[in-house]
Write an enzyme that holds these catalytic residues in place. Structure first.
Site, PDB file in Angstrom:
ATOM      1  N   ASP A  49      40.375  38.135  47.106  1.00 43.46           N
ATOM      2  CA  ASP A  49      40.868  38.074  45.721  1.00 43.46           C
ATOM      3  C   ASP A  49      39.760  38.111  44.670  1.00 43.46           C
ATOM      4  O   ASP A  49      39.774  37.341  43.708  1.00 43.46           O
ATOM      5  CB  ASP A  49      41.739  36.828  45.539  1.00 43.46           C
ATOM      6  CG  ASP A  49      42.970  36.869  46.430  1.00 43.46           C
ATOM      7  OD1 ASP A  49      43.874  37.659  46.133  1.00 43.46           O
ATOM      8  OD2 ASP A  49      43.002  36.130  47.438  1.00 43.46           O
TER       9      ASP A  49
ATOM     10  N   HIS B 230      39.142  40.841  42.750  1.00 42.27           N
ATOM     11  CA  HIS B 230      39.795  41.536  41.628  1.00 42.27           C
ATOM     12  C   HIS B 230      38.788  42.187  40.684  1.00 42.27           C
ATOM     13  O   HIS B 230      38.847  42.006  39.463  1.00 42.27           O
ATOM     14  CB  HIS B 230      40.719  40.590  40.861  1.00 42.27           C
ATOM     15  CG  HIS B 230      41.958  40.211  41.616  1.00 42.27           C
ATOM     16  ND1 HIS B 230      43.105  40.964  41.589  1.00 42.27           N
ATOM     17  CD2 HIS B 230      42.217  39.175  42.456  1.00 42.27           C
ATOM     18  CE1 HIS B 230      44.027  40.410  42.359  1.00 42.27           C
ATOM     19  NE2 HIS B 230      43.510  39.321  42.909  1.00 42.27           N
TER      20      HIS B 230
ATOM     21  N   ASP C 118      42.558  42.445  48.036  1.00 45.06           N
ATOM     22  CA  ASP C 118      42.341  42.414  46.589  1.00 45.06           C
ATOM     23  C   ASP C 118      40.875  42.288  46.208  1.00 45.06           C
ATOM     24  O   ASP C 118      40.502  41.492  45.336  1.00 45.06           O
ATOM     25  CB  ASP C 118      43.171  41.312  45.925  1.00 45.06           C
ATOM     26  CG  ASP C 118      44.644  41.698  45.769  1.00 45.06           C
ATOM     27  OD1 ASP C 118      44.973  42.868  46.043  1.00 45.06           O
ATOM     28  OD2 ASP C 118      45.450  40.840  45.392  1.00 45.06           O
TER      29      ASP C 118
ATOM     30  N   ASN D 202      47.896  43.213  47.638  1.00 46.15           N
ATOM     31  CA  ASN D 202      48.988  43.842  46.893  1.00 46.15           C
ATOM     32  C   ASN D 202      48.502  44.695  45.730  1.00 46.15           C
ATOM     33  O   ASN D 202      49.175  45.648  45.331  1.00 46.15           O
ATOM     34  CB  ASN D 202      49.976  42.783  46.380  1.00 46.15           C
ATOM     35  CG  ASN D 202      49.294  41.668  45.618  1.00 46.15           C
ATOM     36  OD1 ASN D 202      48.362  41.039  46.120  1.00 46.15           O
ATOM     37  ND2 ASN D 202      49.746  41.389  44.412  1.00 46.15           N
ATOM     38  N   HIS D 203      47.313  44.406  45.193  1.00 44.49           N
ATOM     39  CA  HIS D 203      46.789  45.216  44.091  1.00 44.49           C
ATOM     40  C   HIS D 203      46.194  46.531  44.582  1.00 44.49           C
ATOM     41  O   HIS D 203      45.920  47.412  43.760  1.00 44.49           O
ATOM     42  CB  HIS D 203      45.722  44.431  43.319  1.00 44.49           C
ATOM     43  CG  HIS D 203      46.290  43.399  42.409  1.00 44.49           C
ATOM     44  ND1 HIS D 203      46.275  43.518  41.037  1.00 44.49           N
ATOM     45  CD2 HIS D 203      46.922  42.228  42.669  1.00 44.49           C
ATOM     46  CE1 HIS D 203      46.855  42.461  40.490  1.00 44.49           C
ATOM     47  NE2 HIS D 203      47.249  41.658  41.469  1.00 44.49           N
TER      48      HIS D 203
ATOM     49  N   HIS E  81      47.170  38.910  53.898  1.00 47.07           N
ATOM     50  CA  HIS E  81      47.203  38.719  52.442  1.00 47.07           C
ATOM     51  C   HIS E  81      48.615  38.294  52.068  1.00 47.07           C
ATOM     52  O   HIS E  81      49.407  39.073  51.540  1.00 47.07           O
ATOM     53  CB  HIS E  81      46.816  40.017  51.725  1.00 47.07           C
ATOM     54  CG  HIS E  81      46.507  39.837  50.270  1.00 47.07           C
ATOM     55  ND1 HIS E  81      45.261  39.477  49.805  1.00 47.07           N
ATOM     56  CD2 HIS E  81      47.284  39.957  49.162  1.00 47.07           C
ATOM     57  CE1 HIS E  81      45.279  39.399  48.488  1.00 47.07           C
ATOM     58  NE2 HIS E  81      46.517  39.681  48.072  1.00 47.07           N
TER      59      HIS E  81
ATOM     60  N   HIS F  52      45.404  36.154  48.865  1.00 49.67           N
ATOM     61  CA  HIS F  52      46.563  36.254  47.971  1.00 49.67           C
ATOM     62  C   HIS F  52      46.704  35.036  47.069  1.00 49.67           C
ATOM     63  O   HIS F  52      47.289  35.127  46.002  1.00 49.67           O
ATOM     64  CB  HIS F  52      47.861  36.482  48.746  1.00 49.67           C
ATOM     65  CG  HIS F  52      49.007  36.964  47.896  1.00 49.67           C
ATOM     66  ND1 HIS F  52      48.842  37.900  46.897  1.00 49.67           N
ATOM     67  CD2 HIS F  52      50.334  36.650  47.889  1.00 49.67           C
ATOM     68  CE1 HIS F  52      50.023  38.146  46.333  1.00 49.67           C
ATOM     69  NE2 HIS F  52      50.936  37.397  46.899  1.00 49.67           N
TER      70      HIS F  52
ATOM     71  N   HIS G  41      44.880  32.344  44.664  1.00 50.45           N
ATOM     72  CA  HIS G  41      43.646  32.399  43.885  1.00 50.45           C
ATOM     73  C   HIS G  41      42.895  31.082  43.789  1.00 50.45           C
ATOM     74  O   HIS G  41      41.802  31.033  43.232  1.00 50.45           O
ATOM     75  CB  HIS G  41      43.946  32.920  42.477  1.00 50.45           C
ATOM     76  CG  HIS G  41      44.331  34.365  42.449  1.00 50.45           C
ATOM     77  ND1 HIS G  41      44.572  35.063  41.284  1.00 50.45           N
ATOM     78  CD2 HIS G  41      44.522  35.256  43.460  1.00 50.45           C
ATOM     79  CE1 HIS G  41      44.883  36.306  41.572  1.00 50.45           C
ATOM     80  NE2 HIS G  41      44.867  36.451  42.886  1.00 50.45           N
TER      81      HIS G  41
END
EC number: 3.1.-.-
Length: 451
Positions: free
Chosen positions: A8, A10, A49, A84-85, A168, A198, A200
């Site tokens: 994660d 990002h 992610d 998922n991103h 995730h 997944h 954070h």
């Protein structure tokens, strides 16, 4: 052998579209990679992610390539799965994790009915044979419906000294959104370590079938909710350092990484709120001010925060309801529409983002919800909150409108009646419905969700 477990990151995320937030995420990732290198690990696991977008910004992709290349030059193996991103949203699209694999930087693990062995990778580190099993993010319903095949395909490798499963997904107690929670019973058994992503916020308490299933969390907080814990202390940020030998898991510890501290949540209250706010705001911060019983307007609070040095400010007002004394008379019915319209105005100002949905539409939806609540028959909220905040439609709604990719025709038994969960998971009625759907030849393929 030693493994670093991250998730994660990002890269490319920019809260409120601020360039400074995008830079903060990238700078924290650089510090994270330096810490990983200093730990002299044999393998880095990225549990989804790494990127904010399935088509990442050029700078985000460049930084990932640069830092992962440095690890590869050090002899570190990198294993990743898509969150998922990063999931492809249309047929023919390519996940950024696949791009990194094509460059020779990572081993991209995912489940595909067309390429059934892509979910597994085995390597030996210092005499320890390790098999990694990775599954890309799946929506809860897709995961539950395919539980039996996932449990079968992701059985531990009996010839390996260590089995690491990479997922995730959100476990119970990790996030408030029940629509994302997958019960541990649906996951495959027997792995030494479940590298989770997944969620954070870091957590090491979760277990799957008795084995550790920790979440390293996001190295840099992405929202105000991720900044502080319930005691008001800054939440820890970093990754897990995991050690294995030929007998399995030896230990795992959380390694802290310094983050920007650029985001701040400040609570002020009472008549001296202005003095308190000026004292607590640091120059250059992006601040969310929670103002309790101050009697001030959002504009007044924001003005003080900016004067105190804040770069940007979001205001949340919390006022106690004034009790109507006996004998007081109201001047008429509440102007619900006026109250809602004022709330929408404040919400738009607080998000600092452009929203194309007209106020009249938002107000009408809110009134419809209130009417439903009053009739004890609340409608489906859907993306109403996101409309006000200017957020895109949720992935769930995007998924429902998307045409699934065609199946490769391979028949896989996906019945899930053997999987038992507690009542807080999917209901027995829902399970039976899932079982009835999965036997049809027109079922969506797991390939739809390849990262």
């Amino acid at each position: 052998m030693r493994m670093a477990h991250v998730a994660d990151v990002h890269l490319g995320h920019a809260l409120m579209n601020l360039r400074s937030r995008e830079e903060a995420v990238m700078e924290t990732f650089e510090r994270l990679m330096e810490e990983v290198r200093e730990c002299s690990v044999d393998v880095l696991v990225i549990a989804g992610d790494l990127f904010e977008h399935a088509r990442p910004k050029t700078e985000a992709l460049y930084l990932a390539v640069e830092k992962l290349s440095e690890l590869k030059e050090d002899g570190v193996e990198i294993v990743a799965t898509a969150g998922n991103h990063e999931i492809r949203r249309r047929k023919g699209a390519v996940s950024p994790i696949s791009v990194l694999e094509r460059m020779g930087l990572v081993r991209h693990l995912y489940y595909s009915e067309r390429r059934p062995e892509r979910h597994r990778y085995t390597a030996t580190f210092d005499g320890v044979r390790v098999t990694f099993h990775g599954l890309q993010y799946l929506p809860k319903n897709s995961f539950v419906e395919r539980a039996k095949v996932i449990r079968a395909k992701y059985r531990p490798d009996p010839e390996a000294d260590v089995n690491v499963a990479i997922f995730h997904q959100a476990l119970p107690g990790t996030i408030p959104d029940e629509s994302e929670i997958v019960e541990p019973a649906y996951f495959p058994e027997g792995h030494d370590y479940y590298a989770m992503g997944h969620v954070h916020v870091p957590s090491r308490e979760e277990k799957i079938h008795g084995s550790p299933a920790p979440y390293p969390g996001s190295p840099e907080p992405l929202t105000f909710l991720e900044v502080k814990d319930e005691r008001g202390a800054h939440k820890r940020r970093g990754f897990f350092l995991v050690e294995f030998d030929r007998g399995g898991l030896v230990e795992y510890e959380f390694v802290e990484v310094e983050w920007s501290r650029e985001l701040s949540v400040v609570e002020v209250s009472g008549e001296r709120w202005e003095e308190e706010l000026r004292r607590r705001v640091r120059r250059g911060q992006i601040v969310k001010v929670v103002a309790k019983d101050t009697g001030a307007s959002p504009e007044e609070v924001e003005k003080v925060a900016i004067e105190a040095g804040a770069d940007r400010c979001v205001v949340e007002l919390r006022e106690r309801r004034r009790e109507v004394e006996e004998g007081d008379e109201t001047e008429g019915p509440l102007d619900l529409e006026g109250i809602i319209r004022e709330g929408v105005k404040r919400a738009r100002a607080a998000t600092l983002t452009r929203v194309d949905v007209p106020d009249d539409v938002v107000v009408e939806v809110a009134l419809e919800i209130l009417r439903g609540v009053r009739e004890d028959n609340p409608p489906d909220l859907g993306d109403v909150e996101g409309i006000v905040a200017g957020e895109p439609p949720s992935e769930g709604s995007e998924e429902s409108s998307e045409e699934p990719e065609e199946s490769d025709g391979e028949e896989v038994g996906l019945e899930v009646e053997e999987v038992k969960v507690e009542s807080r998971g999917t209901s027995s009625e829902g399970m039976s419905r899932a079982g009835s759907k999965l036997g049809s030849s027109g079922r969506p393929s797991l390939d739809r969700w390849i990262g």
